[in-house]
Enzyme design. Structure first.
Site, PDB file in Angstrom:
ATOM      1  CE  LYS A  51      -3.692  -2.536   2.201  1.00  0.00           C
ATOM      2  NZ  LYS A  51      -4.214  -3.082   3.440  1.00  0.00           N
ATOM      3  CD  GLN A  95      -3.218  -4.874   6.613  1.00  0.00           C
ATOM      4  OE1 GLN A  95      -3.081  -3.921   5.832  1.00  0.00           O
ATOM      5  NE2 GLN A  95      -3.902  -5.957   6.285  1.00  0.00           N
ATOM      6  CG  ASP A 118     -10.160  -0.869   5.105  1.00  0.00           C
ATOM      7  OD1 ASP A 118     -10.029  -1.210   3.930  1.00  0.00           O
ATOM      8  OD2 ASP A 118      -9.740  -1.541   6.076  1.00  0.00           O
TER       9      ASP A 118
END
Ligand code: NAP
Length: 293
Positions: A51, A95, A118
């Site tokens: 990322k 994460q 997200d």
């Protein structure tokens, strides 16, 4: 059988990102993404590294925050609070999974919904359910939808069966595909581990999505002739023939079903390629929404 590869479709998304990024830059704005990694799980580290690399390639401001596995819930929430207040950051991603002592849901709820690229904050999931385009949809399901769209696979009026009901994939994808508009308007059935006689259900699918987490679970008996198959699964299995001793496979037994499908995504090289692309797109959109461009 048509192979729906992720890389060329992700490239289309990246080109759009570049155009949008250039417009923002010309107006004096730099989109920024912060990724928070707790602990040192190798797979999570690899995802966070990819990322970060992609952000830099596109010219985005990228911040990688690494915290030890024993961080307290309070200290992690304080990291989120700081990022929420940081004007240079438009997107925040924590994460997952987090170490067991941490409350993932509380962490997600703490992220400013306007920075929740997200798409897992209840506000964004609510907006997804309400067809409100100002929200952020989770990246992997948006990637699946984009793959169908870019491959010219009609979803309107089609029966989509999704195996898997996680918020991260199955349930969110169901909301996207049953929504109104382009790449949606499908009739969606969601199956899970308590579903009875799964093959008789999946055989009714025009489009079958596998998001289960069990290698090669879906075989030819689960499919009708000419179905489209989207394989979200990413599973590592032993493979003594490979250099590393293992390899990645999907939830679908690709070799066994490929001749029965109209189109299918491979693993690796399919849906997995789309997730980071959609994250970049969401981050750039978060910046645009913030600055009103
Ligand atoms: P998850 O949270 O473990 O959910 C798995 C789902 O599969 C659950 O709803 C579960 O049902 C269902 N299931 C399990 N066994 C089943 C069975 N025997 N029959 C029918 N349904 C069954 O997993 P996830 O996070 O959604 O991920 C699914 C897969 O996608 C994994 O392989 C993961 O690595 C992969 N993934 C890929 C990407 C990507 O970028 N391509 C992103 C995210 C995830 P219950 O709810 O009843 O337990």
């Amino acid at each position: 059988m048509k192979l729906i590869e992720g890389a060329p479709i992700a490239e289309v998304v990246y080109r759009e990102c570049e155009t949008s990024f250039a417009e923002l830059k010309a107006a004096g704005h730099l989109p920024g993404l912060a990724v928070v990694l707790v602990g040192d799980d190798p797979a999570s580290k690899a995802y966070v590294g990819s990322k970060d690399r992609k952000c830099r390639e596109l010219g985005l401001h990228s911040v990688k925050i690494e915290k030890p596995a024993d961080i307290s819930q309070g200290d992690l929430l304080a990291v989120i609070d700081e990022l929420n207040a940081d004007e240079a950051i438009h997107g925040i991603l924590v994460q997952m999974p987090l170490p067991r002592h941490l409350d993932e849901e509380e962490v997600i709820r703490r992220i400013d919904p306007a920075k929740d690229v997200d798409g897992l904050h209840p506000v964004n999931l609510g907006k997804l359910a309400m067809d409100d385009p100002t929200g952020f949809a989770p990246c992997t399901p948006s990637g699946c939808q984009r793959m169908l769209l870019e491959s010219g696979i009609e979803t309107e009026g089609k029966h989509v069966v999704i195996v898997g009901r996680s918020l991260l994939v199955g349930k969110s994808l169901a909301l996207l595909l049953m929504g109104k508009g382009k790449g949606a308007n499908a009739t969606v059935t969601v199956a899970h581990s308590r579903t009875k006689d799964l093959p008789s259900l999946t055989r009714q699918a025009d489009i079958l999505v596998a998001a289960i987490g069990i290698p090669h679970f879906i075989g030819p008996d689960h499919l009708k002739e000419g179905a489209v198959v989207i394989d979200v699964g990413i599973n590592r299995i032993d493979d003594p023939a490979s250099k590393s001793g293992s390899r990645l496979v999907g939830d679908v037994d690709f070799e066994a079903v490929k001749d029965k499908c109209e189109a299918i995504t491979p693993v690796p090289g399919g849906v997995g390629r789309m997730t980071i692309a959609m994250l970049m797109a969401n981050t750039i959109r978060a910046c645009r929404l913030k600055v009103g461009l």
